[in-house]
Design a protein around this motif. Structure first.
Motif, PDB file in Angstrom:
ATOM      1  N   LYS A  28       0.673  -1.298   0.041  1.00 22.29           N
ATOM      2  CA  LYS A  28      -0.045  -0.089  -0.003  1.00 22.29           C
ATOM      3  C   LYS A  28       0.967   1.168  -0.006  1.00 22.29           C
ATOM      4  N   LYS A  29       0.435   2.264  -0.617  1.00 19.82           N
ATOM      5  CA  LYS A  29       0.930   3.742  -0.728  1.00 19.82           C
ATOM      6  C   LYS A  29       0.116   4.685   0.117  1.00 19.82           C
ATOM      7  N   TYR A  30       0.758   5.445   1.096  1.00 23.87           N
ATOM      8  CA  TYR A  30       0.054   6.348   1.559  1.00 23.87           C
ATOM      9  C   TYR A  30       0.971   7.899   1.359  1.00 23.87           C
ATOM     10  N   VAL A  31       0.248   8.890   1.264  1.00 23.48           N
ATOM     11  CA  VAL A  31       0.981  10.148   1.164  1.00 23.48           C
ATOM     12  C   VAL A  31       0.793  11.121   2.754  1.00 23.48           C
ATOM     13  N   VAL A  32       2.047  11.464   3.320  1.00 29.09           N
ATOM     14  CA  VAL A  32       2.019  11.967   4.475  1.00 29.09           C
ATOM     15  C   VAL A  32       2.323  13.576   4.307  1.00 29.09           C
ATOM     16  N   ARG A  33       1.494  14.470   4.378  1.00 27.58           N
ATOM     17  CA  ARG A  33       1.821  15.808   4.056  1.00 27.58           C
ATOM     18  C   ARG A  33       2.808  16.136   5.425  1.00 27.58           C
ATOM     19  N   LYS A  34       3.792  17.073   5.038  1.00 29.00           N
ATOM     20  CA  LYS A  34       4.561  17.596   6.059  1.00 29.00           C
ATOM     21  C   LYS A  34       4.130  18.426   7.109  1.00 29.00           C
ATOM     22  N   ARG A  35       2.929  19.406   6.692  1.00 24.54           N
ATOM     23  CA  ARG A  35       2.144  20.003   7.502  1.00 24.54           C
ATOM     24  C   ARG A  35       1.108  19.247   8.562  1.00 24.54           C
ATOM     25  N   SER A  36       0.898  18.060   8.201  1.00 23.58           N
ATOM     26  CA  SER A  36      -0.094  17.454   8.727  1.00 23.58           C
ATOM     27  C   SER A  36       0.361  15.953   9.207  1.00 23.58           C
ATOM     28  N   ILE A  37       1.688  15.970   9.626  1.00 21.81           N
ATOM     29  CA  ILE A  37       2.492  14.539   9.880  1.00 21.81           C
ATOM     30  C   ILE A  37       1.505  13.731  10.810  1.00 21.81           C
ATOM     31  N   GLU A  38       1.199  14.255  12.064  1.00 23.22           N
ATOM     32  CA  GLU A  38       0.598  13.513  13.035  1.00 23.22           C
ATOM     33  C   GLU A  38      -0.810  12.867  12.585  1.00 23.22           C
ATOM     34  N   ARG A  39      -1.554  13.546  12.042  1.00 26.77           N
ATOM     35  CA  ARG A  39      -2.854  13.274  11.449  1.00 26.77           C
ATOM     36  C   ARG A  39      -3.031  12.206  10.411  1.00 26.77           C
ATOM     37  N   ASP A  40      -1.885  12.471   9.354  1.00 26.35           N
ATOM     38  CA  ASP A  40      -1.600  11.659   8.413  1.00 26.35           C
ATOM     39  C   ASP A  40      -1.287  10.098   8.693  1.00 26.35           C
ATOM     40  N   VAL A  41       0.087  10.277   9.940  1.00 25.43           N
ATOM     41  CA  VAL A  41       0.434   8.902  10.185  1.00 25.43           C
ATOM     42  C   VAL A  41      -0.435   8.230  11.238  1.00 25.43           C
ATOM     43  N   MET A  42      -1.499   9.051  11.804  1.00 27.44           N
ATOM     44  CA  MET A  42      -2.842   8.111  12.676  1.00 27.44           C
ATOM     45  C   MET A  42      -3.593   7.155  11.635  1.00 27.44           C
ATOM     46  N   ASN A  43      -3.818   8.113  10.560  1.00 28.27           N
ATOM     47  CA  ASN A  43      -4.550   7.263   9.493  1.00 28.27           C
ATOM     48  C   ASN A  43      -3.880   5.961   8.935  1.00 28.27           C
ATOM     49  N   ILE A  44      -2.596   6.041   8.703  1.00 28.82           N
ATOM     50  CA  ILE A  44      -1.907   4.724   8.330  1.00 28.82           C
ATOM     51  C   ILE A  44      -1.795   3.937   9.396  1.00 28.82           C
ATOM     52  N   LEU A  45      -1.845   4.336  10.580  1.00 29.69           N
ATOM     53  CA  LEU A  45      -1.861   3.218  11.727  1.00 29.69           C
ATOM     54  C   LEU A  45      -3.077   2.280  11.867  1.00 29.69           C
ATOM     55  N   LYS A  46      -4.121   2.939  11.085  1.00 33.59           N
ATOM     56  CA  LYS A  46      -5.430   2.001  11.064  1.00 33.59           C
ATOM     57  C   LYS A  46      -5.256   0.609  10.339  1.00 33.59           C
ATOM     58  N   ASP A  47      -4.238   0.858   9.107  1.00 32.01           N
ATOM     59  CA  ASP A  47      -3.920  -0.279   8.526  1.00 32.01           C
ATOM     60  C   ASP A  47      -2.854  -1.267   9.096  1.00 32.01           C
ATOM     61  N   VAL A  48      -1.982  -0.690  10.033  1.00 32.11           N
ATOM     62  CA  VAL A  48      -1.008  -1.463  10.416  1.00 32.11           C
ATOM     63  C   VAL A  48      -1.553  -2.245  11.636  1.00 32.11           C
ATOM     64  N   SER A  49      -0.945  -3.639  11.704  1.00 36.94           N
ATOM     65  CA  SER A  49      -1.336  -4.354  12.675  1.00 36.94           C
ATOM     66  C   SER A  49      -0.751  -3.888  13.949  1.00 36.94           C
ATOM     67  N   CYS A  50      -1.531  -4.102  15.126  1.00 37.56           N
ATOM     68  CA  CYS A  50      -1.156  -3.546  16.400  1.00 37.56           C
ATOM     69  C   CYS A  50       0.151  -4.229  16.880  1.00 37.56           C
ATOM     70  N   TYR A  51       0.333  -5.565  16.355  1.00 42.07           N
ATOM     71  CA  TYR A  51       1.523  -6.263  16.543  1.00 42.07           C
ATOM     72  C   TYR A  51       2.771  -5.455  16.391  1.00 42.07           C
ATOM     73  N   TYR A  52       2.517  -4.594  15.095  1.00 48.71           N
ATOM     74  CA  TYR A  52       3.852  -3.904  14.543  1.00 48.71           C
ATOM     75  C   TYR A  52       3.779  -2.306  14.664  1.00 48.71           C
ATOM     76  N   VAL A  53       2.826  -1.850  15.530  1.00 48.89           N
ATOM     77  CA  VAL A  53       2.538  -0.506  15.617  1.00 48.89           C
ATOM     78  C   VAL A  53       3.901   0.206  16.102  1.00 48.89           C
ATOM     79  N   HIS A  54       4.467  -0.347  17.246  1.00 45.60           N
ATOM     80  CA  HIS A  54       5.652   0.446  17.756  1.00 45.60           C
ATOM     81  C   HIS A  54       6.850   0.467  16.768  1.00 45.60           C
TER      82      HIS A  54
END
Length: 77
Positions: A28-54
């Motif tokens: 999968k490909k995601y775009v993370v805007r530098k102005r809203s890194i935290e919000r965009d990363v949180m959206n990516i984390l929805k697709d990441v297994s909890c096992y690998y989040v950290h």
């Protein structure tokens, strides 16, 4: 390096494209805007297994120079 971190680092590719990063995680490909890194990363984390989040956040913090500690406070796994 832990097995989790090595696995996530192997399957994560980050390209700096000026105003944003392109993060490829497995197929999968995601775009993370530098102005809203935290919000965009949180959206990516929805697709990441909890096992690998950290480990995923650790890889992002190294490659994108972000503060993963602030993001991990908002993650519920």
């Amino acid at each position: 390096m832990s097995d989790f971190l090595a696995t996530v680092a192997y399957f994560t590719r980050i390209v700096d494209s000026g105003d944003y990063y392109v993060v490829e995680y497995f197929d999968k490909k995601y775009v993370v805007r530098k102005r809203s890194i935290e919000r965009d990363v949180m959206n990516i984390l929805k697709d990441v297994s909890c096992y690998y989040v950290h480990a995923f956040l650790r890889v992002l913090s190294i490659k994108m120079r972000i503060d993963a500690n602030e993001i991990i406070k908002n993650v519920r796994c």
